[in-house]
Enzyme design. Sequence first.
Site, mmCIF file in Angstrom:
data_model
loop_
_atom_site.group_PDB
_atom_site.id
_atom_site.type_symbol
_atom_site.label_atom_id
_atom_site.label_comp_id
_atom_site.label_asym_id
_atom_site.label_seq_id
_atom_site.Cartn_x
_atom_site.Cartn_y
_atom_site.Cartn_z
ATOM 1 N N ASP A 214 -75.291 -97.127 -63.347
ATOM 2 C CA ASP A 214 -75.704 -98.148 -62.648
ATOM 3 C C ASP A 214 -76.283 -99.412 -63.723
ATOM 4 O O ASP A 214 -75.615 -99.375 -64.807
ATOM 5 C CB ASP A 214 -77.211 -97.725 -61.871
ATOM 6 C CG ASP A 214 -78.217 -96.985 -62.903
ATOM 7 O OD1 ASP A 214 -77.982 -97.465 -63.950
ATOM 8 O OD2 ASP A 214 -79.259 -96.586 -62.111
ATOM 9 N N HIS B 97 -78.348 -96.993 -66.546
ATOM 10 C CA HIS B 97 -78.128 -95.562 -67.149
ATOM 11 C C HIS B 97 -76.594 -95.284 -67.406
ATOM 12 O O HIS B 97 -75.544 -95.603 -66.524
ATOM 13 C CB HIS B 97 -78.717 -94.701 -66.376
ATOM 14 C CG HIS B 97 -80.299 -94.919 -65.982
ATOM 15 N ND1 HIS B 97 -80.525 -95.620 -64.842
ATOM 16 C CD2 HIS B 97 -81.178 -94.613 -66.699
ATOM 17 C CE1 HIS B 97 -81.880 -95.784 -64.663
ATOM 18 N NE2 HIS B 97 -82.272 -95.257 -65.898
ATOM 19 N N SER C 218 -86.487 -92.587 -67.909
ATOM 20 C CA SER C 218 -85.550 -92.015 -67.109
ATOM 21 C C SER C 218 -84.041 -91.494 -67.570
ATOM 22 O O SER C 218 -83.276 -91.063 -66.780
ATOM 23 C CB SER C 218 -85.305 -93.501 -66.166
ATOM 24 O OG SER C 218 -84.528 -94.419 -67.033
#
Length: 381
Positions: free
Chosen positions: A341, A344, A51
């Site tokens: 978040d 990340h 991600s």
Amino acid sequence: MRRNYNFQGICVGVLWVLIILLAREEDADADPNADGLALKSMPASFIFGDSLTDVGTNNHLTYCFAKSNFPWYGIDYNGGIPTGRFTNGRTIPDIIFEKLGLPNPQAYLSMSADDDAVLKGANYASGGAGILNETGFLFIDRVSFDKQIHEFEVTKQRLNNKVGEQAAQKFLNEAIYFVLIGSNDYINNYLLPVPTNAQQYDPHQFVDLLITSLQRQLKRIYEIGARKIVFNGMGPLGCIPSQRRQNPAGDGSCIEDVNTWARKFNVKIKTLLRQLNSQLPEVKITYVDTYALLMELIQNHRKYGFEVWDAPCCKVDTTFGQFCLPNSSLCKDRSKYVFWDAFHPSDAANEVMARLVLSHPDFLQFTPPPAPAPAPAPWNF
């Protein structure tokens, strides 16, 4: 608001990166239009990862629960439209490619079989992916590293069909390969509060399993055509919001055991990269010290204009590391937060880390083959 840092030596740093990554051997007899391929002045880029580098792969997976194609993701990216990037803006490769003038490849799964976009490369990264195929199983669907490599094989077949085998091989040999993988093997596998196959191993055995798997995977990428590889080490996982919330001490501090495992992984991966640089003809693997990069921002956050490192800008429920949902509340100034978040970094943090990589060679290390010593000598620690 984007920072406009004037890091000392940035021009030297950029040149240093270009010399390491883009240097090519001149071939006086080479035909630049062999097999119909009009070669570009700058190489293509291929990205493998999770991600941290996903630019929309998971948008194309019907049964994937690791998606970021909704607000507030992308609020600071090209008009505020979510793209599938797991941050409020750009990823680190986005920024590095922009600074170096390299083409920024789109998600592989967004391309058709005959799409000319592949001549700029492809991004195979998938949120929730790991080195091990079982990693991220709670998200149902994701593209593991092995599957990403298979997609790279398919890409080569498409290039062969498009420009011919000789030109395709040259194209792949001259491309830049960016690999950032491994964090989910801990966060979304080994450290999960539910039973996983990985938990049958002790921490030492588990890191050895990851390194053995990576050895096979990196060799396969090389066999397909990769020669210039940038491998990103593991960051201080024990300091990300989702992990600190689970600290048994209850004080929200970094979990040192998790950071220790990340450092051990990095020590072993650097040893592996040295071996591969020695064993594989024409390969150049460069190591990015991601651990040092993020710790620099955490420990010296005010130096870079940040005010908060120990809480995410998006007010997520970090009890189980949730994403930034449309009903989440945001901080007032996103440029002041290191984390976006529970997992990340923010766009602002990614920009600083990208600039540090470009301007400070200490964070970007070519791992040359070990030189033979004339006689055994004790190590100095």
